[in-house]
Design a protein around this motif. Structure first.
Motif, PDB file in Angstrom:
ATOM      1  N   PHE A  39       0.830  -1.208   0.000  1.00  0.00           N
ATOM      2  CA  PHE A  39       0.000   0.000   0.000  1.00  0.00           C
ATOM      3  C   PHE A  39       0.866   1.260   0.000  1.00  0.00           C
ATOM      4  CE2 PHE A  39      -3.095  -2.962   2.158  1.00  0.00           C
ATOM      5  CZ  PHE A  39      -3.924  -3.078   1.055  1.00  0.00           C
ATOM      6  N   LEU A  40       1.994   1.201   0.715  1.00  0.00           N
ATOM      7  CA  LEU A  40       2.916   2.331   0.748  1.00  0.00           C
ATOM      8  C   LEU A  40       3.464   2.601  -0.655  1.00  0.00           C
ATOM      9  CD1 LEU A  40       4.546   4.409   2.400  1.00  0.00           C
ATOM     10  CD2 LEU A  40       6.255   2.619   2.806  1.00  0.00           C
ATOM     11  N   ALA A  41       3.848   1.534  -1.352  1.00  0.00           N
ATOM     12  CA  ALA A  41       4.373   1.685  -2.717  1.00  0.00           C
ATOM     13  C   ALA A  41       3.310   2.248  -3.647  1.00  0.00           C
ATOM     14  CB  ALA A  41       4.873   0.340  -3.224  1.00  0.00           C
ATOM     15  N   LEU A  42       2.059   1.827  -3.437  1.00  0.00           N
ATOM     16  CA  LEU A  42       0.968   2.326  -4.270  1.00  0.00           C
ATOM     17  C   LEU A  42       0.814   3.838  -4.124  1.00  0.00           C
ATOM     18  CD1 LEU A  42      -1.424   1.729  -6.157  1.00  0.00           C
ATOM     19  CD2 LEU A  42      -2.823   1.331  -4.117  1.00  0.00           C
ATOM     20  N   ASP A  43       0.840   4.335  -2.886  1.00  0.00           N
ATOM     21  CA  ASP A  43       0.722   5.779  -2.657  1.00  0.00           C
ATOM     22  C   ASP A  43       1.895   6.537  -3.273  1.00  0.00           C
ATOM     23  OD1 ASP A  43      -1.698   5.764  -1.254  1.00  0.00           O
ATOM     24  OD2 ASP A  43      -0.706   5.272   0.634  1.00  0.00           O
ATOM     25  N   LEU A  44       3.102   5.975  -3.143  1.00  0.00           N
ATOM     26  CA  LEU A  44       4.285   6.649  -3.691  1.00  0.00           C
ATOM     27  C   LEU A  44       4.248   6.673  -5.217  1.00  0.00           C
ATOM     28  CD1 LEU A  44       7.083   5.237  -1.331  1.00  0.00           C
ATOM     29  CD2 LEU A  44       5.882   7.429  -1.182  1.00  0.00           C
ATOM     30  N   ARG A  45       3.769   5.573  -5.828  1.00  0.00           N
ATOM     31  CA  ARG A  45       3.651   5.546  -7.287  1.00  0.00           C
ATOM     32  C   ARG A  45       2.631   6.576  -7.776  1.00  0.00           C
ATOM     33  NH1 ARG A  45       2.698   0.070  -6.878  1.00  0.00           N
ATOM     34  NH2 ARG A  45       4.600  -1.177  -6.732  1.00  0.00           N
ATOM     35  N   GLU A  46       1.519   6.668  -7.062  1.00  0.00           N
ATOM     36  CA  GLU A  46       0.502   7.659  -7.430  1.00  0.00           C
ATOM     37  C   GLU A  46       1.063   9.070  -7.363  1.00  0.00           C
ATOM     38  OE1 GLU A  46      -2.872   7.056  -4.933  1.00  0.00           O
ATOM     39  OE2 GLU A  46      -3.707   5.448  -6.175  1.00  0.00           O
ATOM     40  N   ALA A  47       1.841   9.361  -6.314  1.00  0.00           N
ATOM     41  CA  ALA A  47       2.456  10.686  -6.188  1.00  0.00           C
ATOM     42  C   ALA A  47       3.397  10.954  -7.355  1.00  0.00           C
ATOM     43  CB  ALA A  47       3.201  10.788  -4.860  1.00  0.00           C
ATOM     44  N   LEU A  48       4.185   9.942  -7.734  1.00  0.00           N
ATOM     45  CA  LEU A  48       5.094  10.098  -8.874  1.00  0.00           C
ATOM     46  C   LEU A  48       4.333  10.358 -10.168  1.00  0.00           C
ATOM     47  CD1 LEU A  48       8.021   7.486  -8.623  1.00  0.00           C
ATOM     48  CD2 LEU A  48       8.202   9.950  -8.955  1.00  0.00           C
ATOM     49  N   GLU A  49       3.229   9.661 -10.360  1.00  0.00           N
ATOM     50  CA  GLU A  49       2.433   9.863 -11.566  1.00  0.00           C
ATOM     51  C   GLU A  49       1.853  11.273 -11.620  1.00  0.00           C
ATOM     52  OE1 GLU A  49      -0.494   6.819 -11.691  1.00  0.00           O
ATOM     53  OE2 GLU A  49       0.924   5.214 -12.167  1.00  0.00           O
ATOM     54  N   HIS A  50       1.381  11.771 -10.482  1.00  0.00           N
ATOM     55  CA  HIS A  50       0.828  13.131 -10.453  1.00  0.00           C
ATOM     56  C   HIS A  50       1.920  14.167 -10.724  1.00  0.00           C
ATOM     57  CE1 HIS A  50      -3.074  11.776  -9.343  1.00  0.00           C
ATOM     58  NE2 HIS A  50      -2.717  11.316  -8.160  1.00  0.00           N
ATOM     59  N   LEU A  51       3.117  13.946 -10.219  1.00  0.00           N
ATOM     60  CA  LEU A  51       4.233  14.860 -10.520  1.00  0.00           C
ATOM     61  C   LEU A  51       4.582  14.777 -11.997  1.00  0.00           C
ATOM     62  CD1 LEU A  51       6.543  14.253  -7.416  1.00  0.00           C
ATOM     63  CD2 LEU A  51       5.248  16.325  -7.931  1.00  0.00           C
ATOM     64  N   GLY A  52       4.481  13.583 -12.567  1.00  0.00           N
ATOM     65  CA  GLY A  52       4.743  13.418 -13.993  1.00  0.00           C
ATOM     66  C   GLY A  52       3.724  14.133 -14.861  1.00  0.00           C
ATOM     67  N   GLU A  53       2.489  14.274 -14.348  1.00  0.00           N
ATOM     68  CA  GLU A  53       1.462  15.006 -15.083  1.00  0.00           C
ATOM     69  C   GLU A  53       1.832  16.478 -15.241  1.00  0.00           C
ATOM     70  OE1 GLU A  53      -2.188  14.459 -13.064  1.00  0.00           O
ATOM     71  OE2 GLU A  53      -2.301  12.297 -13.457  1.00  0.00           O
TER      72      GLU A  53
END
Length: 468
Positions: free
Chosen positions: A432-446
């Motif tokens: 779950f921690l990795a999922l939140d971090l990946r989501e944050a990375l994707e939003h920064l990539g946007e």
């Protein structure tokens, strides 16, 4: 929407007549060959040699078998161009009709008109610029005041991309540690403790929080603040407006009620611009025309960002008290400053008595003279009240579009979710921690365009200025 390899053309200068020159831009693999079919350089060297010398080449452009017009061509060989493709910019005399004729000769040579914003889109897709810089191009073209220009220049310089990319880089390292723990969970090889992960995550959250806190919305600086001058008749508002604008914008007279309409003009200050609005004198009126002007004045008051209430300090104490009482009756939640006018002609005795009245009312005020005094102090006060200095003087402040701001807020939310998991060790599942971090990375990539859906791209470029 954009087919790679096609050669495109468009006029990149404003199409209004009377300009010094018109500029036609062409990009694509066939740009040089198409130019060679119509362009005859004045220099006797071969066209192939001239097109690789990276400078302006003067010559003639052939419109038809009998007609040639003077032009200057600038050649940009791939990948050292704005789009990273072969590019030619053709400068001709500033006639819209001539520009259309030149474009028609190019279209006849297996070339098509560029879509709205396609040159900048190609620069983005080909890696020349990131999405924040691409958006800045549109904002720079559409800028109508100094603040918008400064904001667009910061984005063009890559300020937002640099900051988000640094955050994303550190975040990617953190995610790698978490995913390594997941991959080797059965090997009992801990790559980082929860405490170590917290120490890495907290600075990331703090940096992103500061970035959001120091930013301003692009929509806010797109709005030209409205500053209204109001007050009783003959208080010197129109003279003050003329002096601030350094032009005779409003009619001035000793006769009360000279101003019969709401007049407006942009006021340029050191750190930005505002719309300065002169209104008719307030107070009791009888005739229908005066009542109509009063209604216009009250409408302007209700829709302003800053109210400058002007009083004539040379009036009697009774008149000044009436002005201040009237001021209290009309003032609302709008930021307001009392402007004490005509300070150059009152006596020390009047000065003392008048200022005592002002202090009794506990008002913020500034003393000016529309005739003699330097009004730069009033301009600075206006800028401060409108927070025009907030953006222009801060090295860290960045103007964000709603798209960029939403992406940063979403990234911040995902990081805060990750922090909540780390603060609860018994229930902290690394998946779950990795999922939140990946989501944050994707939003920064946007934000930079590294992660962006095609439908968002279409929406962005459909509203692009035609000359980008």
């Amino acid at each position: 929407m954009y087919t790679p390899g096609e050669t495109i053309v468009a006029q990149s200068s404003p199409s209004a007549s009377g300009g010094f020159r018109a500029i036609i831009r062409m990009s694509g693999a066939k740009s040089f060959s198409i130019t060679g079919q119509r362009f005859t350089p004045n220099n006797q060297q071969s066209f192939a040699m001239l097109s690789k010398q990276w400078h302006a080449v003067s010559g003639l452009w052939q419109l038809n078998s009998n007609t040639h017009i003077p032009c200057i061509c600038f050649f940009f060989e791939a990948p050292k161009s704005y789009t990273t493709e072969n590019m030619v910019e053709i400068n001709i005399p500033g006639s819209p009709l001539l520009a259309q004729w030149v474009i028609e000769t190019i279209l006849a040579s297996n070339c098509r008109m560029a879509h709205r914003g396609e040159f900048t889109a190609r620069a983005f897709f080909n890696g020349r610029i990131d999405l924040t810089q691409a958006e800045a191009v549109a904002q720079l073209i559409a800028a109508q005041n100094d603040q918008q220009l400064r904001a667009a220049e910061k984005l063009m310089a890559g300020d937002l991309f640099t900051k988000t990319d640094q955050i994303a880089s550190t975040l990617a390292q953190l995610l790698a540690l978490v995913e390594a723990d997941i991959d080797f969970s059965e090997e009992d090889i801990p790559f980082a403790s929860l405490l170590q992960l917290q120490k890495i995550l907290q600075p990331i959250i703090s940096t992103l929080t500061l970035l959001i806190a120091h930013s301003v919305s692009w929509e806010k600086i797109n709005h030209l603040p409205r500053v209204v001058l109001a007050g009783l008749a003959n208080s010197g508002k129109s003279t003050l407006v003329n002096k601030l604008l350094n032009t005779d914008r409003a009619i001035c007279s000793d006769i009360a009620g000279t101003t019969r309409d709401v007049l407006s003009a942009p006021l340029t200050m050191t750190h930005g611009e505002c719309l300065l609005i002169d209104t008719a004198g307030l107070g009791a009126v009888i005739d229908p025309l005066a009542k109509q002007t009063q209604a216009l004045s009250h409408t302007a008051l209700s829709d302003c960002d800053l109210l400058l209430y002007v009083i004539d300090i040379t009036g009697t104490p009774t008149q000044i008290k009436y002005s201040l009482s009237h001021y209290h009756n009309i003032v609302n939640t709008t930021p307001t400053v009392l402007v004490i006018n005509k300070c150059d002609i009152f006596s020390d005795d009047i000065d003392k008595k008048s200022m005592e009245i002002v202090h009794i009312f506990l008002l913020e005020y500034i003393t000016v003279s529309a005739i003699k005094s330097n009004l730069s102090e009033l301009k600075n006060l206006i800028a401060n009240k409108l927070s025009l200095l907030e953006f222009s003087t801060s090295q860290n402040s960045i103007a964000l579009s709603s798209r960029q701001r939403n992406a940063l807020f979403a990234a911040s939310s995902s990081l805060n979710n990750a922090a909540t998991l780390l603060n609860d060790p018994p229930n902290c599942e690394h998946e779950f921690l990795a999922l939140d971090l990946r989501e944050a990375l994707e939003h920064l990539g946007e934000v930079s365009g590294k992660v962006l859906a095609d439908d968002i791209l279409v929406k962005l470029y459909s509203s692009w200025p035609t000359i980008s």
